[in-house]
Design a protein around this motif. Structure first.
Motif, PDB file in Angstrom:
ATOM      1  N   ARG A 295       0.828  -1.214   0.000  1.00  0.00           N
ATOM      2  CA  ARG A 295       0.000   0.000   0.000  1.00  0.00           C
ATOM      3  C   ARG A 295       0.860   1.262   0.000  1.00  0.00           C
ATOM      4  O   ARG A 295       0.539   2.247  -0.667  1.00  0.00           O
ATOM      5  N   GLU A 298       1.982   2.352  -3.517  1.00  0.00           N
ATOM      6  CA  GLU A 298       0.992   2.642  -4.551  1.00  0.00           C
ATOM      7  C   GLU A 298       1.172   4.050  -5.113  1.00  0.00           C
ATOM      8  O   GLU A 298       1.427   5.009  -4.363  1.00  0.00           O
ATOM      9  N   ARG A 303      -3.924   4.393  -6.124  1.00  0.00           N
ATOM     10  CA  ARG A 303      -4.640   5.004  -5.003  1.00  0.00           C
ATOM     11  C   ARG A 303      -6.041   5.427  -5.432  1.00  0.00           C
ATOM     12  O   ARG A 303      -7.006   5.302  -4.666  1.00  0.00           O
ATOM     13  N   ARG A 306      -8.222   2.252  -5.641  1.00  0.00           N
ATOM     14  CA  ARG A 306      -8.574   1.805  -4.294  1.00  0.00           C
ATOM     15  C   ARG A 306      -9.632   2.701  -3.672  1.00  0.00           C
ATOM     16  O   ARG A 306     -10.649   2.226  -3.140  1.00  0.00           O
ATOM     17  N   VAL A 390      -5.213  -6.145  -3.218  1.00  0.00           N
ATOM     18  CA  VAL A 390      -4.066  -5.552  -3.908  1.00  0.00           C
ATOM     19  C   VAL A 390      -4.525  -5.200  -5.320  1.00  0.00           C
ATOM     20  O   VAL A 390      -5.190  -6.001  -5.980  1.00  0.00           O
TER      21      VAL A 390
END
Length: 468
Positions: A295, A298, A303, A306, A390
Motif C-alpha cells: 500500500r 501505490e 490510489r 482503491r 491488492v
C-alpha cells in the motif's frame, strides 16, 4: 490421540503399473519413497487416514469434506479400470470436523458434492497404503481445497488435529499434491524458469520442517510454476500446529516435467508443546507487513482505484475525484483495466479497450468499481475484504493489427482476438502462468467465445503501462 504422522505425497497416475505400463520405472525414486510411506503408515495402524487432494471437489469460497458412508474410484480415465480403491468414511470424524470448522469460522463442510467417486489425488496414495495395510483396517476423511488464504487452509488442518484429540483417534495425515508442472520443455505444460525454483523452495521447506515458508511462499511464483499441491501442504502444516516435528525429504524428482516430492513429518513431542510452531501469529505479522509495504508503494493511479472501490463499498456512493490528481490522469483519455487480487489470487478484473469516459481518472474510477462489484466471475467485494485487496491498473496503448504470430510476445504485448460478428476477447500481457503465444491466444479467444480456426478472425496486439 493426536495426529501421529503426516506425509506430503504426489499423485502421478503413471506410478501405478496398470497406467504406466513400464513408464513407472522412470520415477523409481518416487516409487521407493512411496513404499516407505506405506510401510510407516502400516506400522502406525491408524484409525483414520485424512487425505486432502486438489482434485477432490473444490470451490473458491468453501472447503469441501466428502460426505456419506464411503466411496469408490478407479483410474479408468487413465486407461486402467482394473486399479481402483474403495474406502469407508469416518462419519463421526467428518461430523465433528464440520462442527469444529463452524465454531472456528472456517467455511467448510459436506455441501456441494457433485461426483462422489474417488479422484486420482486420493487413489494414488491409497494404491500404496492399502497394498500394505489392507482396505478395512482404517477409515478415511477426504477433503478438497479452496480459493482461500494459506492461513484458512492451515486452520482447517488445526481443526483436524483438535478433532483427532477430542475423539481419541489415531490419525495419519496425507497431503496429496504435485509440485511444479513446468519443469521441462517436453513436459505436458512446457517449461517456466520459476518451475524449478518453486520445487527447490518447497523441498527445502520439507527437509527443514519449515512450515511457515509453505504459508508465505510467493503466490505469483506458485502461479507461474503451475503447482497443484501447496494448499494441501498448508492444511497438513496446520494438522501439526504447535507440535515439534522430525522432518524428512524422502525423494524429489521430475523426469516427466512435473515435480514429485515425498516428505515425512513425525511428531517429536506432544501436540501443542512447541509454541514456536503455532504459526498463525507469525503468518499474520508477515501478511500485514506485506500489505502495508504494498500500500505504501501505490502510485496515484492505484490510489485512485482503491479509493473509488472503497467509497462505493462503504458508502454506496461514487467517489468525488480528488482535486490533486496529476495531469496524466485528468488531461488524457485511454482504455484501462483494474485488477484486484486477494491472497495472491484474482478477485476481479474489469476494463475498457478504448476510452469511454471524459478522462483516464474517470475511466479508472469506474472500472475499479466494476471490478469489485460487477465481475460476473466473483461475488461483490465486501467491506471486510477491502484491507486485503491488492490493485493493478493497466493503461492500454492503441491496439495494432498482427499479421504474424511472431509479432506477439505474452510478456510485452496483450492481445485482442475478434470475430467478424463482434465477438471479442482480450488478455493483458505479463500474466502469471501465461508463458506462450499459443496459450495467450487460446485464453483470449475463449474469453470472447471465438474459435481461432473460424474464418475472418482478427488478432491485434497492444502494450500497457502497469501501475502496481
Amino acid at each position: 490421540m493426536p495426529v501421529v504422522a503426516a506425509f506430503a505425497v504426489p499423485h502421478p497416475p503413471v506410478i501405478v503399473p496398470g497406467v504406466g505400463r513400464g513408464r513407472e520405472r522412470g520415477i523409481a525414486a518416487t516409487t521407493a519413497a512411496y513404499e516407505e510411506v506405506a510401510r510407516r503408515v502400516a506400522d502406525l495402524a491408524p484409525d483414520t487416514l485424512v487425505i486432502s487432494s486438489p482434485h477432490t471437489a473444490s470451490y473458491l469460497d468453501y472447503l469441501h469434506i466428502s460426505p456419506g458412508r464411503g466411496a469408490h474410484g478407479d483410474l479408468s480415465d487413465f486407461g486402467d479400470r482394473a486399479d481402483g480403491s474403495s474406502v469407508t468414511y469416518d462419519e463421526e470424524f467428518v461430523a465433528a470436523l464440520c462442527e469444529e470448522a463452524a465454531a472456528a469460522g472456517i467455511p467448510a463442510g459436506t455441501r456441494g458434492e457433485k461426483d462422489p467417486a474417488l479422484d486420482w489425488g486420493v487413489l494414488v496414495p491409497l494404491h500404496f497404503i492399502q497394498a500394505r495395510l489392507g482396505t478395512d483396517r482404517f477409515k478415511v476423511v477426504r477433503m478438497g481445497l479452496a480459493g482461500f488464504s494459506p492461513i484458512e487452509h492451515y486452520r482447517l488442518g488445526r481443526a483436524v488435529r483438535d478433532v483427532a484429540e477430542r475423539l481419541g483417534r489415531c490419525v495419519v495425515y496425507a497431503a496429496s499434491g504435485d509440485l511444479s508442472h513446468k519443469l521441462s520443455a517436453d513436459g505436458p505444460y512446457g517449461f517456466a524458469p520459476d518451475g524449478p525454483v518453486f520445487d527447490e523452495k518447497v523441498c527445502e521447506a520439507f527437509a527443514a520442517g519449515d512450515f511457515l515458508s509453505l504459508l508465505t511462499l510467493d503466490p505469483g511464483l506458485s502461479e507461474r510454476a503451475a503447482e497443484c499441491g501447496l494448499r494441501s501442504f498448508q492444511i497438513m502444516a496446520g494438522a501439526l500446529d504447535a507440535t515439534p516435528v522430525r522432518a524428512e525429504l524422502l525423494s524429489h524428482e521430475g523426469p516427466f516435467g512435473v515435480g514429485y516430492g515425498v516428505a515425512a513429518f513425525t511428531p517429536a513431542g506432544p501436540a501443542g508443546s512447541d509454541p514456536s510452531r503455532a504459526l498463525e501469529p507469525a503468518y499474520q505479522a508477515w501478511h500485514e507487513e506485506r500489505l502495508a509495504a504494498t500500500r505504501s508503494a501505490e502510485d496515484a493511479f492505484v490510489r485512485l482505484a482503491r479509493a473509488s472501490l472503497e467509497a462505493r463499498v462503504r458508502t454506496g456512493e461514487r467517489l468525488r475525484l480528488p482535486d490533486d490528481l496529476p495531469p496524466e490522469l485528468t488531461g488524457r483519455r485511454a482504455g484501462a483495466f483494474v485488477s484486484l487480487k486477494k491472497d495472491g489470487r484474482l478477485r476481479g478484473c474489469i476494463g475498457t479497450i478504448a476510452p469511454t469516459r471524459p478522462s483516464l481518472a474517470e475511466e479508472i474510477a469506474a472500472n475499479a468499481v466494476s471490478a469489485g462489484c460487477h465481475d460476473p466471475r466473483f461475488p461483490p467485494v465486501t467491506a471486510d475484504e477491502l484491507p486485503e485487496l491488492v490493485y493493478d491498473v493497466d493503461v492500454l496503448g492503441e491496439p495494432e493489427p498482427v499479421a504474424d504470430r511472431a509479432q506477439l510476445d505474452p510478456a510485452r504485448y496483450g492481445v485482442i482476438v475478434s470475430a467478424p460478428d463482434g465477438r471479442r476477447g482480450l488478455l493483458l500481457p505479463d500474466l502469471d502462468g501465461v508463458d506462450t503465444v499459443d496459450e495467450q491466444l487460446r485464453i483470449a479467444a475463449r474469453k470472447g467465445g471465438v474459435s481461432l480456426t473460424e474464418s475472418g478472425v482478427r488478432i491485434e496486439r497492444f502494450e500497457v503501462v502497469r501501475h502496481l
